[in-house]
Write a protein that holds these residues in place. Structure first.
Motif, PDB file in Angstrom:
ATOM      1  N   GLU A 161       9.154  15.740   7.154  1.00 12.47           N
ATOM      2  CA  GLU A 161       8.932  15.260   5.790  1.00 12.47           C
ATOM      3  C   GLU A 161       8.773  13.741   5.771  1.00 12.47           C
ATOM      4  N   ASP A 162       9.546  13.052   6.594  1.00  9.50           N
ATOM      5  CA  ASP A 162       9.398  11.599   6.700  1.00  9.50           C
ATOM      6  C   ASP A 162       8.020  11.223   7.237  1.00  9.50           C
ATOM      7  N   LEU A 163       7.555  11.978   8.235  1.00 16.79           N
ATOM      8  CA  LEU A 163       6.217  11.725   8.790  1.00 16.79           C
ATOM      9  C   LEU A 163       5.141  11.905   7.730  1.00 16.79           C
ATOM     10  N   SER A 164       5.299  12.926   6.910  1.00 14.64           N
ATOM     11  CA  SER A 164       4.329  13.170   5.844  1.00 14.64           C
ATOM     12  C   SER A 164       4.293  12.005   4.864  1.00 14.64           C
TER      13      SER A 164
ATOM     14  N   GLU B  56       1.594   6.883   2.870  1.00 11.50           N
ATOM     15  CA  GLU B  56       1.538   5.432   2.742  1.00 11.50           C
ATOM     16  C   GLU B  56       0.398   4.836   3.564  1.00 11.50           C
ATOM     17  N   ALA B  57       0.217   5.354   4.763  1.00 15.85           N
ATOM     18  CA  ALA B  57      -0.793   4.800   5.676  1.00 15.85           C
ATOM     19  C   ALA B  57      -2.210   5.017   5.175  1.00 15.85           C
ATOM     20  N   THR B  58      -2.420   6.031   4.354  1.00 15.47           N
ATOM     21  CA  THR B  58      -3.769   6.359   3.898  1.00 15.47           C
ATOM     22  C   THR B  58      -4.033   5.916   2.455  1.00 15.47           C
ATOM     23  N   LYS B  59      -3.071   5.235   1.847  1.00 16.56           N
ATOM     24  CA  LYS B  59      -3.272   4.745   0.479  1.00 16.56           C
ATOM     25  C   LYS B  59      -4.185   3.525   0.469  1.00 16.56           C
ATOM     26  N   ASP B  60      -4.950   3.394  -0.615  1.00 11.87           N
ATOM     27  CA  ASP B  60      -5.754   2.190  -0.854  1.00 11.87           C
ATOM     28  C   ASP B  60      -6.569   1.786   0.375  1.00 11.87           C
ATOM     29  N   LYS B  61      -7.150   2.755   1.033  1.00 15.43           N
ATOM     30  CA  LYS B  61      -7.907   2.477   2.258  1.00 15.43           C
ATOM     31  C   LYS B  61      -9.180   1.709   1.945  1.00 15.43           C
TER      32      LYS B  61
ATOM     33  N   TYR C 165       7.065  15.479  19.337  1.00 17.56           N
ATOM     34  CA  TYR C 165       6.033  15.542  18.305  1.00 17.56           C
ATOM     35  C   TYR C 165       6.140  14.335  17.387  1.00 17.56           C
ATOM     36  N   GLN C 166       7.364  14.009  16.973  1.00 14.85           N
ATOM     37  CA  GLN C 166       7.565  12.918  16.030  1.00 14.85           C
ATOM     38  C   GLN C 166       7.163  11.567  16.622  1.00 14.85           C
TER      39      GLN C 166
END
Length: 360
Positions: A235-238, A243-248, A343-344
């Motif tokens: 869930e943290d990864l999601s 966040e990483a894909t916002k406002d690209k 995986y993480q």
């Protein structure tokens, strides 16, 4: 004389007691060994995420092993018949889904009567179709729907023979010679890389946990606790991906082969693979357009995967003067990966690369 007889009797009693104790100790040790042997459960998985999640949930209660050797590419890996038969000695075989992994289906059909099996991902509504086959006809017609399965009968003559090294020299005895020209598993209808979306991985982790409880109910408490810890990590990864894909600032990501379809679909960007999903190569026309588009948009990066042949990717990078960003598709580990990789840990590195590709 009476004293002597008494001493002899005492010695005899002591000796008998000692023998009895040794015998009981031996029986106890033997029983413990038998119990230990009974509890040694063996689980085989396919791709690394399934191995990693199974190992984390199971802890030290059973042995987990991936059927994929290091450095392999799942699109052209073929286990030998000897390998497959060895998996029949396990207690459980875990893979994503028959439709996502035809090689796993082949293994399942061979060992399924002797071993418990688990399709870890059964949510077919989430499957993404492979609709981006490269145009091998060189006619410029990109009506993908007309030839989604056109490649199934092609042997390609292995025109891109440079991919052969993905087997790392392993011939696996080729005891299954009848498969030498059976490449249907290279051309699956769906993108198999479901695990790159952590939310979909949670579904798989839960199915794995439930199956382990069924297989080894004495460890249910351990499995439930370990699963909850893993679920929180996923869930943290999601959230990190959100966040990483916002406002690209870019809406196209170039990658060595089309493996990020689930992420592209979820986070609304386009992936362009130098190679297709099944490592099929682009036509000259497609390659020329790709290079032109990269130059025109001043794209600075190409995501470069750990187990994909880099000949074409190297050429595109040279022609466009872009940099490589590492991206791990997690199909299998390589010799360069840390021994304690999970995986993480690998996904967190992927998120960094994806964020850079979308924002720089």
């Amino acid at each position: 004389m009476k004293l002597r007889a008494l001493l002899i009797s005492l010695i005899a009693v002591i000796m008998l007691a000692g023998c009895s104790s040794d015998s009981n100790d031996s029986k106890t040790t033997s029983n413990e060994d038998n119990n230990s042997e009974k509890q040694e459960l063996k689980v085989y998985t396919t791709v690394f995420p399934l191995y990693s999640m199974t190992k984390e949930i199971a802890g030290d209660t059973l042995e987990v092993e991936s059927v994929y050797p290091k450095n392999v590419n799942m699109h052209n890996y073929e286990p030998s018949q000897k390998d497959i038969l060895s998996y029949a000695k396990g207690d459980l075989f875990i893979y994503t889904n028959h439709e996502l992994d035809p090689v796993a289906k082949k293994i399942d059909e061979t060992i399924g009567n002797d071993v418990e099996v688990l399709e870890a991902f059964d949510n077919k509504d989430e499957f993404i179709k492979d609709e981006h086959h490269h145009d091998h006809d060189h006619d410029g017609d990109h009506e993908h729907g007309e030839h989604e399965h056109d490649h199934e009968g092609e042997d390609h003559g292995h025109e891109h023979g440079e991919h052969d090294h993905d087997h790392d020299g392993e011939d696996h005895d080729h005891e299954h010679g009848e498969h030498d020209h059976d490449h249907d598993h290279h051309h699956g209808e769906f993108d198999p890389h479901v695990w790159l979306d952590p939310e979909l991985s949670i579904q798989m982790a839960e199915n794995i946990k439930n199956k382990l409880v069924e297989l080894n109910p004495d460890e249910e408490e351990t499995y439930e606790a370990n699963y909850e810890t893993l679920k929180a990590d996923l869930e943290d990864l999601s959230k990190e991906l959100d966040e990483a894909t916002k406002d690209k600032s870019r809406d196209t990501v170039y990658i060595s082969h089309e493996s990020i379809g689930y992420l592209a679909n979820k986070y609304d960007f386009e992936q362009v693979g130098i190679n297709g999903l099944n490592d099929d190569e682009p036509s000259q026309k497609e390659l020329t357009k790709m290079i032109s588009d990269i130059k025109e948009t001043k794209t600075p990066y190409i995501l470069n995967e750990q187990n994909v042949s880099s000949r074409l990717t190297d050429m595109v990078a040279k022609e466009t003067d872009v940099e490589f960003l590492p991206f791990h598709n997690l199909e299998a580990l390589t010799d360069n990966d840390p021994e304690d990789a999970t995986y993480q840990s690998l996904m967190r590195e992927n998120i960094k690369s994806l964020e850079k590709a979308l924002h720089d």
